[in-house]
Design a protein around this motif. Structure first.
Motif, PDB file in Angstrom:
ATOM      1  N   THR A  29       0.834  -1.204   0.000  1.00  0.00           N
ATOM      2  CA  THR A  29       0.000   0.000   0.000  1.00  0.00           C
ATOM      3  C   THR A  29       0.868   1.254   0.000  1.00  0.00           C
ATOM      4  OG1 THR A  29      -0.141  -0.165   2.412  1.00  0.00           O
ATOM      5  CG2 THR A  29      -1.954  -1.079   1.148  1.00  0.00           C
ATOM      6  N   ALA A  30       0.498   2.205  -0.844  1.00  0.00           N
ATOM      7  CA  ALA A  30       1.227   3.468  -0.947  1.00  0.00           C
ATOM      8  C   ALA A  30       0.632   4.494   0.007  1.00  0.00           C
ATOM      9  CB  ALA A  30       1.160   3.993  -2.379  1.00  0.00           C
ATOM     10  N   SER A  31       1.472   5.389   0.496  1.00  0.00           N
ATOM     11  CA  SER A  31       0.992   6.474   1.355  1.00  0.00           C
ATOM     12  C   SER A  31       0.874   7.783   0.583  1.00  0.00           C
ATOM     13  CB  SER A  31       1.928   6.670   2.556  1.00  0.00           C
ATOM     14  OG  SER A  31       3.242   6.967   2.120  1.00  0.00           O
ATOM     15  N   THR A  32       1.276   7.754  -0.699  1.00  0.00           N
ATOM     16  CA  THR A  32       1.129   8.914  -1.578  1.00  0.00           C
ATOM     17  C   THR A  32       0.429   8.478  -2.857  1.00  0.00           C
ATOM     18  OG1 THR A  32       3.163   9.938  -0.766  1.00  0.00           O
ATOM     19  CG2 THR A  32       2.323  10.731  -2.864  1.00  0.00           C
ATOM     20  N   VAL A  33      -0.524   9.275  -3.318  1.00  0.00           N
ATOM     21  CA  VAL A  33      -1.195   9.009  -4.596  1.00  0.00           C
ATOM     22  C   VAL A  33      -1.172  10.263  -5.454  1.00  0.00           C
ATOM     23  CG1 VAL A  33      -2.689   7.142  -3.772  1.00  0.00           C
ATOM     24  CG2 VAL A  33      -3.463   9.522  -3.581  1.00  0.00           C
ATOM     25  N   VAL A  77      -3.622  10.659   4.141  1.00  0.00           N
ATOM     26  CA  VAL A  77      -3.026  10.156   2.900  1.00  0.00           C
ATOM     27  C   VAL A  77      -2.489  11.348   2.116  1.00  0.00           C
ATOM     28  CG1 VAL A  77      -3.443   8.873   0.761  1.00  0.00           C
ATOM     29  CG2 VAL A  77      -4.663   8.236   2.864  1.00  0.00           C
ATOM     30  N   LYS A  78      -1.255  11.254   1.646  1.00  0.00           N
ATOM     31  CA  LYS A  78      -0.660  12.355   0.875  1.00  0.00           C
ATOM     32  C   LYS A  78      -1.199  12.303  -0.553  1.00  0.00           C
ATOM     33  CE  LYS A  78       3.776  14.352  -0.644  1.00  0.00           C
ATOM     34  NZ  LYS A  78       3.447  15.733  -0.251  1.00  0.00           N
ATOM     35  N   VAL A  79      -1.813  13.379  -1.001  1.00  0.00           N
ATOM     36  CA  VAL A  79      -2.365  13.458  -2.355  1.00  0.00           C
ATOM     37  C   VAL A  79      -1.638  14.556  -3.119  1.00  0.00           C
ATOM     38  CG1 VAL A  79      -4.433  13.820  -3.759  1.00  0.00           C
ATOM     39  CG2 VAL A  79      -4.631  12.715  -1.516  1.00  0.00           C
ATOM     40  N   VAL A  80      -0.970  14.165  -4.198  1.00  0.00           N
ATOM     41  CA  VAL A  80      -0.329  15.133  -5.091  1.00  0.00           C
ATOM     42  C   VAL A  80      -1.268  15.342  -6.273  1.00  0.00           C
ATOM     43  CG1 VAL A  80       1.657  15.624  -6.574  1.00  0.00           C
ATOM     44  CG2 VAL A  80       1.974  14.360  -4.423  1.00  0.00           C
ATOM     45  N   THR A  81      -1.744  16.566  -6.451  1.00  0.00           N
ATOM     46  CA  THR A  81      -2.654  16.839  -7.555  1.00  0.00           C
ATOM     47  C   THR A  81      -1.974  17.715  -8.597  1.00  0.00           C
ATOM     48  OG1 THR A  81      -3.599  18.775  -6.437  1.00  0.00           O
ATOM     49  CG2 THR A  81      -4.720  16.669  -6.126  1.00  0.00           C
ATOM     50  N   VAL A  82      -2.239  17.388  -9.848  1.00  0.00           N
ATOM     51  CA  VAL A  82      -1.819  18.233 -10.968  1.00  0.00           C
ATOM     52  C   VAL A  82      -3.050  18.499 -11.812  1.00  0.00           C
ATOM     53  CG1 VAL A  82       0.575  17.423 -11.051  1.00  0.00           C
ATOM     54  CG2 VAL A  82      -1.167  16.222 -12.351  1.00  0.00           C
ATOM     55  N   GLN A  83      -3.060  19.632 -12.474  1.00  0.00           N
ATOM     56  CA  GLN A  83      -4.230  19.982 -13.282  1.00  0.00           C
ATOM     57  C   GLN A  83      -4.043  19.529 -14.720  1.00  0.00           C
ATOM     58  OE1 GLN A  83      -5.341  24.200 -14.208  1.00  0.00           O
ATOM     59  NE2 GLN A  83      -7.133  23.751 -12.934  1.00  0.00           N
ATOM     60  N   ASP A  84      -5.116  19.047 -15.303  1.00  0.00           N
ATOM     61  CA  ASP A  84      -5.108  18.706 -16.722  1.00  0.00           C
ATOM     62  C   ASP A  84      -4.917  19.987 -17.543  1.00  0.00           C
ATOM     63  OD1 ASP A  84      -5.350  17.277 -19.073  1.00  0.00           O
ATOM     64  OD2 ASP A  84      -7.544  17.198 -19.020  1.00  0.00           O
ATOM     65  N   THR A  85      -4.613  19.813 -18.818  1.00  0.00           N
ATOM     66  CA  THR A  85      -4.474  20.951 -19.730  1.00  0.00           C
ATOM     67  C   THR A  85      -5.652  20.962 -20.702  1.00  0.00           C
ATOM     68  OG1 THR A  85      -3.123  19.590 -21.204  1.00  0.00           O
ATOM     69  CG2 THR A  85      -1.964  20.951 -19.601  1.00  0.00           C
ATOM     70  N   LEU A  86      -6.046  22.155 -21.133  1.00  0.00           N
ATOM     71  CA  LEU A  86      -7.136  22.250 -22.100  1.00  0.00           C
ATOM     72  C   LEU A  86      -6.730  21.699 -23.462  1.00  0.00           C
ATOM     73  CD1 LEU A  86      -8.822  25.713 -21.407  1.00  0.00           C
ATOM     74  CD2 LEU A  86      -9.899  23.455 -21.311  1.00  0.00           C
ATOM     75  N   GLU A  87      -5.487  21.946 -23.823  1.00  0.00           N
ATOM     76  CA  GLU A  87      -4.969  21.435 -25.101  1.00  0.00           C
ATOM     77  C   GLU A  87      -3.701  20.651 -24.848  1.00  0.00           C
ATOM     78  OE1 GLU A  87      -6.391  21.500 -27.964  1.00  0.00           O
ATOM     79  OE2 GLU A  87      -8.082  22.771 -27.351  1.00  0.00           O
TER      80      GLU A  87
END
Length: 308
Positions: free
Chosen positions: A3-7, A56-66
């Motif tokens: 099990t991971a502690s970061t997603v 739980v550590k959550v790393v979020t990145v945003q999608d791009t429009l193009e």
């Protein structure tokens, strides 16, 4: 480590129904609502907040429009991150999903203190029309170095075996099916019919139609001494197989699923899961309906070592 502690999660910016993936993802239903993106973003934010509230550590990145990538909310299909410092890029069935592979996301993880020493890129197999969609198509038992894979257009058996040989996993190959109208058709991703946790396995054995294959899978699970928790095909249709066990930095474990999946479970199934860990469930209805994927699909586990 199982099990991971970061997603890693990718925040949607133009989420919607993807007709290219709907060719063989029979969970997808197109909704005509004008506010699908707004609803999906709210579900995404609430889900990430629930995970963070448990440590739980959550790393979020945003999608791009193009370029437009309607399924970018499901990053576990194009990338995986391993304890040996490797990231793996995977070959994707739908052309409009191939643009989801982004090296800048690796830079984001590096900035979070993770070490990525090498990228193994399998994406060139798209030229041969061979696909292997990450931890959507493969389910890893990291403790026992076993990889379960249900053959479909999204999992090429030869490529699956090649991956397992390179990464030291024993492949367990089988075929699983679901009812679509009056037809019995292949399940597009293994992770909608099974989940491997530290001490248990949730699986829909009824969708493995071949008796010998079904018995083989059961025998392998039994050899790991993990409790086998069966779900029905009806529960599978409610995304009850699309679960992921994660942990927080204190080592507390959680089984993550959608509200839809949770409501489909019996009290006995819930109790058997809760004997091992707490359940986290979130409303993902818009994402499930239009995207044909659920909680597990939204989470790319980060097993990478920390940079020195």
């Amino acid at each position: 480590m199982q099990t991971a502690s970061t997603v890693l999660m990718v925040e949607p910016i133009a989420f919607g129904y993807n007709s290219q993936t709907a060719e063989n993802n029979y969970f997808q239903v197109e909704q005509k609502d004008a506010d699908i993106q707004e609803k999906a973003l709210q579900e995404f934010n609430d889900f990430a907040a629930k995970l963070r509230s448990k440590g739980v550590k959550v790393v979020t990145v945003q999608d791009t429009l193009e370029p437009h990538s309607p399924d970018s909310i499901f990053p576990n299909n194009w990338v995986s991150f391993h304890e040996n410092g490797k990231a793996v890029f995977y070959p994707m069935f739908a052309p409009n999903r191939r643009v989801e592979r982004r090296t800048d996301i690796l830079d984001t993880l590096r900035s979070e203190g993770f070490s990525i020493e090498k990228v193994e890129d399998f994406s060139h197999f798209e030229n041969e029309e061979k696909y292997l969609e990450g931890t959507g198509s493969m389910i890893f038992d990291h403790d026992y170095k076993i990889a379960y894979g249900s053959v479909s257009l999204r999992l090429d058996e030869e490529l699956f075996r090649k991956f397992c040989a390179e990464f030291g996993f024993t492949p367990v190959v089988f075929h699983s099916f679901q009812n679509v109208g009056d037809q019995r058709l292949p399940i597009y991703h293994t992770n909608v019919m099974m989940c491997v946790a530290k001490e248990f396995v949730v699986i829909c054995l009824d969708c493995i139609d071949d008796e010998m294959e079904r018995e083989k899978v059961q025998e392998v699970i039994k050899s790991t001494n993990k409790e086998l928790i069966e779900i029905s095909e009806d529960q599978l249709q409610q995304f009850a197989g699309n679960m992921l066990q994660v942990q927080n930095e204190a080592g507390e474990k959680f089984l993550v699923m959608s509200e839809t999946a949770y409501k489909s479970l019996t009290s006995d199934q819930i109790q058997r899961i809760e004997n091992h860990c707490e359940i986290i469930h979130a409303d993902l209805n818009t994402i499930e309906t239009n995207g044909g994927g659920s909680a597990r699909c939204m989470l790319a586990e980060v097993f990478l070592p920390k940079a020195l």
